[in-house]
Enzyme design. Sequence first.
Site, PDB file in Angstrom:
ATOM      1  N   ARG A   1      27.956 101.496  63.534  1.00  0.00           N
ATOM      2  CA  ARG A   1      28.477 101.923  62.378  1.00  0.00           C
ATOM      3  C   ARG A   1      29.380 103.266  62.081  1.00  0.00           C
ATOM      4  O   ARG A   1      29.881 103.242  61.245  1.00  0.00           O
ATOM      5  CB  ARG A   1      27.094 101.626  61.538  1.00  0.00           C
TER       6      ARG A   1
ATOM      7  N   GLU B   1      10.032 107.878  69.399  1.00  0.00           N
ATOM      8  CA  GLU B   1       8.577 107.884  69.548  1.00  0.00           C
ATOM      9  C   GLU B   1       7.641 107.449  70.311  1.00  0.00           C
ATOM     10  O   GLU B   1       6.750 108.303  71.286  1.00  0.00           O
ATOM     11  CB  GLU B   1       8.019 107.146  67.929  1.00  0.00           C
TER      12      GLU B   1
HETATM   13  P1  AMP Z   1      18.347 109.408  64.190  1.00  0.00           P
HETATM   14  O1  AMP Z   1      18.254 108.746  65.147  1.00  0.00           O
HETATM   15  O2  AMP Z   1      16.678 108.985  63.753  1.00  0.00           O
HETATM   16  O3  AMP Z   1      18.880 109.938  63.122  1.00  0.00           O
HETATM   17  O4  AMP Z   1      18.492 107.283  63.556  1.00  0.00           O
HETATM   18  C1  AMP Z   1      19.799 107.369  62.798  1.00  0.00           C
HETATM   19  C2  AMP Z   1      20.742 106.112  63.136  1.00  0.00           C
HETATM   20  O5  AMP Z   1      19.425 104.818  63.367  1.00  0.00           O
HETATM   21  C3  AMP Z   1      21.875 105.896  62.802  1.00  0.00           C
HETATM   22  O6  AMP Z   1      22.493 105.344  63.548  1.00  0.00           O
HETATM   23  C4  AMP Z   1      21.482 104.573  61.930  1.00  0.00           C
HETATM   24  O7  AMP Z   1      23.031 103.828  62.119  1.00  0.00           O
HETATM   25  C5  AMP Z   1      20.574 103.937  62.573  1.00  0.00           C
HETATM   26  N1  AMP Z   1      18.605 104.478  61.941  1.00  0.00           N
HETATM   27  C6  AMP Z   1      17.794 105.127  61.335  1.00  0.00           C
HETATM   28  N2  AMP Z   1      17.301 103.912  60.237  1.00  0.00           N
HETATM   29  C7  AMP Z   1      17.963 103.469  59.733  1.00  0.00           C
HETATM   30  C8  AMP Z   1      17.732 102.937  58.539  1.00  0.00           C
HETATM   31  N3  AMP Z   1      16.030 103.038  57.462  1.00  0.00           N
HETATM   32  N4  AMP Z   1      18.463 103.009  57.828  1.00  0.00           N
HETATM   33  C9  AMP Z   1      19.470 101.840  58.308  1.00  0.00           C
HETATM   34  N5  AMP Z   1      20.004 102.588  59.388  1.00  0.00           N
HETATM   35  C10 AMP Z   1      18.976 103.660  60.426  1.00  0.00           C
END
Ligand code: AMP
Length: 171
Positions: free
Chosen positions: A59, A96
């Site tokens: 995205r 995790e």
């Molecule tokens: P992180 O590495 O945990 O910051 O996860 C970020 C990535 O996971 C991004 O590319 C987001 O598009 C996706 N992502 C994580 N949690 C969500 C959520 N609750 N809703 C939508 N996309 C999420």
Amino acid sequence: MLDLAKTIRDVPDFPVEGILFKDITTLLKDADAFREAIDRLVAHYQDQEIDLVAGIESRGFIFGATMAYLLGTGFIPIRKPGKLPAETERFEYALEYGTDAVEIHKDAIRPGQRVLLVDDLLATGGTASASAHLIEKLGGEVASIAFLIDLTFLHGRDKLEGYNIYTVLAF
Ligand code: AMP
């Protein structure tokens, strides 16, 4: 002014139970909302010195590529392992359970270039932090990191300490 937050759909228990997924497809299909989101992101960086925009799969490609076009810069993809065809640099990071990784083409960035890193959403910050490391590994400078959405309760900003961050919406 258009309430952008209202154009994002909450999908409970996706992709696994307990996760409230922020679905941006409802924003993207709304012409006014999509324009507003991009305009707000671009306005923030219009007068900054940016050489390249890097989008995080998948995205981050939608927002990053559109921003690059409007900012008049090139666009480079940061992808999941095994997707980029030429020589890549890889960065692994802890989840995790287990590990994940991101890759970038080795010749995507010239040393010293100022790169704006873009993704749709900041959750724990793991993906963005790994992507920032990749940019730096190639000698690029992370000028800033932009997200449309910040899930503040996950404190992703803590993992990105020291970087300049801009987010449009916080939940
Ligand atoms: P992180 O590495 O945990 O910051 O996860 C970020 C990535 O996971 C991004 O590319 C987001 O598009 C996706 N992502 C994580 N949690 C969500 C959520 N609750 N809703 C939508 N996309 C999420």
